[in-house]
Design an enzyme around this catalytic site. Sequence first.
Site, mmCIF file in Angstrom:
data_model
loop_
_atom_site.group_PDB
_atom_site.id
_atom_site.type_symbol
_atom_site.label_atom_id
_atom_site.label_comp_id
_atom_site.label_asym_id
_atom_site.label_seq_id
_atom_site.Cartn_x
_atom_site.Cartn_y
_atom_site.Cartn_z
ATOM 1 N N CYS A 181 0.931 -1.239 -0.157
ATOM 2 C CA CYS A 181 0.041 -0.026 -0.086
ATOM 3 C C CYS A 181 0.757 1.205 -0.186
ATOM 4 O O CYS A 181 1.815 1.261 1.025
ATOM 5 C CB CYS A 181 -0.976 0.069 1.057
ATOM 6 S SG CYS A 181 -1.853 1.280 1.325
ATOM 7 N N CYS A 191 -1.364 6.102 6.561
ATOM 8 C CA CYS A 191 -2.610 5.819 7.120
ATOM 9 C C CYS A 191 -2.480 4.730 8.253
ATOM 10 O O CYS A 191 -1.697 4.040 8.432
ATOM 11 C CB CYS A 191 -3.264 4.930 5.946
ATOM 12 S SG CYS A 191 -4.767 4.136 6.172
ATOM 13 N N GLN A 220 -18.745 -11.056 9.160
ATOM 14 C CA GLN A 220 -17.248 -11.095 9.103
ATOM 15 C C GLN A 220 -16.772 -10.731 7.941
ATOM 16 O O GLN A 220 -17.474 -11.089 6.846
ATOM 17 C CB GLN A 220 -16.852 -12.500 9.340
ATOM 18 C CG GLN A 220 -16.999 -13.116 10.793
ATOM 19 C CD GLN A 220 -16.008 -12.450 11.761
ATOM 20 O OE1 GLN A 220 -15.470 -11.551 11.490
ATOM 21 N NE2 GLN A 220 -16.120 -13.058 13.125
ATOM 22 N N GLU A 252 -30.142 -14.362 20.324
ATOM 23 C CA GLU A 252 -29.668 -13.036 20.178
ATOM 24 C C GLU A 252 -30.699 -12.124 20.840
ATOM 25 O O GLU A 252 -31.892 -12.525 21.275
ATOM 26 C CB GLU A 252 -29.800 -12.645 18.574
ATOM 27 C CG GLU A 252 -28.359 -12.497 18.225
ATOM 28 C CD GLU A 252 -27.568 -11.487 18.405
ATOM 29 O OE1 GLU A 252 -28.017 -10.516 19.009
ATOM 30 O OE2 GLU A 252 -26.543 -11.252 17.699
ATOM 31 N N CYS A 299 -13.186 -11.353 18.931
ATOM 32 C CA CYS A 299 -12.506 -10.439 17.937
ATOM 33 C C CYS A 299 -11.629 -9.379 19.037
ATOM 34 O O CYS A 299 -10.997 -8.798 18.438
ATOM 35 C CB CYS A 299 -13.419 -9.495 17.486
ATOM 36 S SG CYS A 299 -14.815 -8.660 18.266
#
Length: 612
Positions: free
Chosen positions: A218, A224, A423, A478, A556
């Site tokens: 990149c 960044c 995801q 949920e 995560c």
Amino acid sequence: MTTPPSPSGSPPAKRMKSDSVNGNAAIVSAQPSDVISTNGFTEITEAPIKALFNPSTSGTTEIIPKASTSQQQQSQSTSKPPKAKKNRKQKRFLPEKYSPADVIYQDVRDFLGPANVDEILSKSDASEWEAPGELKLYEQVELTVGAFTVSGESLALAPGEKKWAVIAPFAHPGDRIKAKIYKHDRLCSYADLVEILEYSEEYRGGEGDRRKYPGQGCKYFGECGGCQLQPLPYELQLLHKKRTVSLAYARFSDLPSNLIPEIQPTIGSPKQWQYRTKITPHFDAPPKWAQKRLKEGGEEDAMNALNEGKGWEIRIGFERKGRPGVMDIEECPIATPVLNKKMTEERKRVQETIMSFTRGATLLLRDSLPAPTPLPDSSTPFSSSTEPIIPPEDHIAITNHKLPVYERVGSYLFSFTAGSFFQNNNSILIPLTEYVKEAIFPPHSKAPKPTYLVDTYCGSGLFGITLNEPFEKVAGVEISHDSIVAAKKNAEMNGLQDKTTWLCGKAEDIFGGLDEKGFQGAKSCVVVDPPRKGCDEPFLTQLLSFKPLTIVYVSCNVHTQARDVGYLIRESESRGEGKWKYVVESLRGFDLFPQTAHVESVAVLRLVQSGI
């Protein structure tokens, strides 16, 4: 702290702060003089929150004597904050437990030496906040990098006798660097990287190292803030992430080392570039003077003023590292090709209509399969044997967060709204789900095999649907009604409506509806896939009361995962009273975000009962 194989840094662009008003220093000096922020690092948030099982934790406040004047250096701006009164005590906010700032503190502690840090803290004289006299705000200093942080920054010892760390981005252990200090904090100072004077090659040479491969990687790396590890060879990126999992359990699980299994090698992503299926570039609104020209002279006059160059330019992209504001980015090499193509179109649209925006905005670009025709349903479900694999170049980009996105994971088709969670690296979802399935049913195991699967924090039903085959029944739970609607639709699209149950549970009684549906803990495996903040205590308590045969915790945020797993192990020993308990059978990282320091982690917990 030993030098870990982790973050990266090929030659970054020189980035000099002109003065304290234009950089991060302005943010720091704008705070009340008796408050020192300790959260100075960019949090990696590639995995958004998808449920609301969040603990209510907050930072702690420590009242300590005020530090000496070397700690109170102010910026070079003309306005000076009022001097603090003599002998006045300062409020200093310690980082929230398990937060990125707390992880940084642990990195600094290891780097400086735990015994040395404990000795400093035991004095209770605020010396941990007092930077060495050799480090002055907004001045440059030469340093030799000694280690990486978990988040991919560099750690170096400050000059002078006092043990003090300096943290800067985009540099590697062994590098000789020039850095500009912009903030002092607890036991460390933060700096912008000005220049790498001498390069160490130990952690360079990967595909993204633009010093060796100018046309790859990149071109925005070094400015960044999205990626941290780009120049590292991929095998070293995976080692860094294995180390992150290991450190998380050593620091935050509160478990003795004999209860923590050896961390298995991190599973790499099949794609290390062009994998990301969702990006969210953003931009600022035109300045007030341009909006004034719009009102006075119309859009053409305002656009002419912008084009004439009045000190403002339209920048559409991502946050800069070390400087406020948006960095203009034309393409992102970790995003899929269809998203980069769409970003070119979206950039042109925003540039042509910028005067219609009175506030900054965020764009949504999501990679999707074309909508199937006809749409699969419960009577005519999706069949992988008859549906061909659609090549990436035939995918489409969705920009409306309310429109449906279609994505295939192995033999299953999923649909969800573009703005919801799913995801963002499709290439690793098959290895991830297959690994979880094998972990639930290890070969040659004599432990009882679960026949029911309970998918908590189920979102759109990823785990419940992809893992369904070995189970008699599957339940997804949920507290988000929209997620349950999506999961139910996905089950019907894949012909699983008779095998699956989807429950919109209450946080205080998340497992309450399972018993009446025939789900018993003694026959069940529970998959736990919470947001970054992990699980709260009521959820973990209910999970222990349900007492499943196996718990697979997919995370995560490995730091909150380590906290929660430690709680489950300790609490099960207490509740079981020698008759039952949970053990950590395996721990392993998954690289869902190559080129970044982020790692997902899978922990497998097995119920052990006396006599079994």
